[in-house]
Design a protein around this motif. Structure first.
Motif, short mmCIF file in Angstrom:
data_model
loop_
_atom_site.label_atom_id
_atom_site.label_comp_id
_atom_site.label_asym_id
_atom_site.label_seq_id
_atom_site.Cartn_x
_atom_site.Cartn_y
_atom_site.Cartn_z
N THR A 1 12.26 37.36 38.01
CA THR A 1 12.61 36.55 39.18
C THR A 1 12.37 35.07 38.92
O THR A 1 13.08 34.22 39.48
N LEU A 2 11.38 34.76 38.09
CA LEU A 2 11.14 33.36 37.76
C LEU A 2 12.36 32.73 37.10
O LEU A 2 12.73 31.59 37.39
N GLY A 3 13.01 33.48 36.22
CA GLY A 3 14.22 32.97 35.59
C GLY A 3 15.44 33.09 36.49
O GLY A 3 16.34 32.24 36.45
N ARG A 4 15.46 34.12 37.31
CA ARG A 4 16.63 34.35 38.16
C ARG A 4 16.81 33.24 39.19
O ARG A 4 17.94 32.91 39.57
N VAL A 5 15.72 32.65 39.65
CA VAL A 5 15.84 31.59 40.66
C VAL A 5 16.65 30.42 40.14
O VAL A 5 17.63 29.97 40.76
N LEU B 1 16.37 29.78 55.71
CA LEU B 1 14.97 30.05 56.00
C LEU B 1 14.17 28.78 55.80
O LEU B 1 14.40 28.03 54.84
N PHE B 2 13.27 28.52 56.74
CA PHE B 2 12.39 27.34 56.66
C PHE B 2 13.21 26.06 56.52
O PHE B 2 12.81 25.11 55.84
N GLY B 3 14.36 26.04 57.13
CA GLY B 3 15.19 24.85 57.09
C GLY B 3 15.98 24.68 55.81
O GLY B 3 16.62 23.65 55.60
N VAL B 4 15.97 25.68 54.93
CA VAL B 4 16.69 25.62 53.66
C VAL B 4 17.75 26.72 53.64
O VAL B 4 17.45 27.88 53.91
N THR B 5 18.97 26.33 53.32
CA THR B 5 20.07 27.29 53.21
C THR B 5 20.45 27.45 51.75
O THR B 5 20.80 26.48 51.07
N THR B 6 20.37 28.66 51.27
CA THR B 6 20.72 28.93 49.88
C THR B 6 21.16 30.38 49.75
O THR B 6 21.19 31.13 50.73
N ARG B 7 21.48 30.77 48.55
CA ARG B 7 22.01 32.10 48.29
C ARG B 7 20.97 33.18 48.59
O ARG B 7 19.76 32.99 48.41
N LEU B 8 21.47 34.33 49.01
CA LEU B 8 20.58 35.46 49.31
C LEU B 8 19.76 35.86 48.09
O LEU B 8 18.56 36.18 48.21
N ASN B 9 20.38 35.83 46.91
CA ASN B 9 19.67 36.25 45.70
C ASN B 9 18.50 35.32 45.38
O ASN B 9 17.52 35.74 44.76
N VAL B 10 18.63 34.06 45.76
CA VAL B 10 17.52 33.13 45.52
C VAL B 10 16.32 33.50 46.39
O VAL B 10 15.18 33.58 45.91
#
Length: 388
Positions: A242-246, A261-270
């Motif tokens: 997961t460290l590399g996947r991010v 989440l927490f005011g940040v919008t990003t990919r579900l996988n992240v």
């Protein structure tokens, strides 16, 4: 010198400045009712499974697991893992199947078409672990012991399977000018609209493959040094991956479900990778407080192999037991041995004449001399206290 200058001028043209797009994505097998298409993506997945399973079986055997149990486990884990991986992909990238915003314009018939690509690793791990648990229970072994043995092999399988994305020309990153940029066929449906045809993209499949291969070496080295138990090596695998996947996931530009989440919008996988990393870190630390299991066995309680009972000889069986040697006395048995020097009786043996002598008769001087002369004596010899 002139030849060297010409070679230097031609060298930039000989060294590719990018990774070319694949010109092959599979082959067809002719059948009486049509052609069976074998996709390169499926071959990469299969090759990853085979190699990862080989490494797992070697490590599992070294743990003292019952012979053949690895096959009893993976026959459940692999189908569950493929189904789980596909379901996770459909949930994380639903537009192609359900349409944008689930408006019903998608194509549900695409869901079972795994050969087109699309397997989410976390769905594969979760359902694959459930399948492995079923297999472990049926084999009488611990799931925690098996996932520790399988962790490096799982990462190796992912490293090989990622090359399927290359042959499908999918899941690449944003534009780049790096010399290892990836070419994508402009006519491919995955080519981003509105970009020049000669645009190069980050080869995220290659980044993840190399990251995973390095992780295999890291896990093997750490396990050899610390001998992790209680599934701690598996949680270490989850943290590393997961460290590399991010950071790799943040480079990708393919369509994916966006989560805020927490005011940040990003990919579900992240977000999934972040939460899995934190959960794996907590599990790794908590399990470390328990120490090593005693005894360190891969078997479930009451499933250890029974010890072989001691072999008791059959009372009716005659055993060949050597009798102890009898004690040889000076006056008895030892006297029957032939003299090594002359082949005659031992000097300490009484002759027939001596045996025939009357009781109380004393031997004469000639007999005494004969007792010291060995084989040259012709008369009877008295019994000596010690032989020479």
């Amino acid at each position: 010198m002139q030849a060297l200058l010409q070679a230097a001028a031609l060298s930039p043209a000989l060294v590719p400045a990018s990774i070319p797009s694949p010109g092959w994505s599979g082959f067809d097998i002719p059948l009486p009712w049509g052609n069976l298409r074998i996709h390169a993506y499926a071959l990469c997945i299969l090759a990853g499974i085979v190699v990862g399973l080989w490494l797992t079986s070697v490590r599992w055997a070294k743990r003292g697991a019952p012979e053949g149990s690895v096959w009893d486990i993976v026959i459940w884990a692999i189908p569950f893992g493929i189904i789980g991986g596909r379901l996770y992909h459909v949930v994380s990238s639903p537009d192609a199947y359900f349409g944008p915003n689930f408006d019903g314009t998608g194509d549900l018939s695409l869901i079972p078409q795994i050969q087109r690509g699309g397997l989410g690793i976390w769905g594969a791990v979760v359902l694959g672990a459930i399948g492995a648990w079923i297999g472990c229970r049926r084999s009488g072994v611990k799931l925690s012991a098996f996932v520790d043995a399988a962790a490096p092999g799982l990462l190796l399988a992912q490293a090989i399977g990622r090359w399927g994305n290359y042959f499908n020309q999918e899941l690449f990153g944003g534009p780049t000018t790096l010399p290892w940029g990836l070419q994508i066929d402009p006519n491919n449906p995955n080519f981003p609209a509105g970009m020049p045809a000669d645009t190069l993209f980050h080869p995220t499949f290659l980044y993840e493959s190399l990251w995973n291969l390095a992780g295999v070496l890291v896990l093997l080295a750490l396990d050899r040094r610390f001998h992790f138990r209680r599934s701690r090596l598996f949680w270490l695998y989850a943290m590393y991956y997961t460290l590399g996947r991010v950071w790799i996931e943040l480079l990708r530009i393919d369509d994916a479900e966006q989560i805020s989440l927490f005011g940040v919008t990003t990919r579900l996988n992240v977000w999934t990778s972040i939460f899995v990393f934190l959960a794996a870190l907590a599990a790794f630390i908590l399990l470390g407080f328990k120490g090593r299991p005693e005894p360190d066995s891969v078997y479930l309680p009451s499933h250890e192999p029974a010890a072989e009972p001691a072999r008791v000889p059959d009372p009716g069986t005659v055993t060949n037991v050597r009798a102890p040697d009898t004690v040889v006395s000076d006056s008895g048995s030892r006297g029957n041995l032939p003299d090594n020097h002359s082949g005659s009786r031992h000097a300490s043996d009484p002759t027939e004449e001596a045996e025939a002598a009357p009781a109380g008769a004393k031997p004469g001087p000639d007999a005494t001399a004969a007792g010291h002369s060995g084989s040259t004596a012709t008369g009877p010899a008295p019994e000596a206290g010690t032989g020479k």
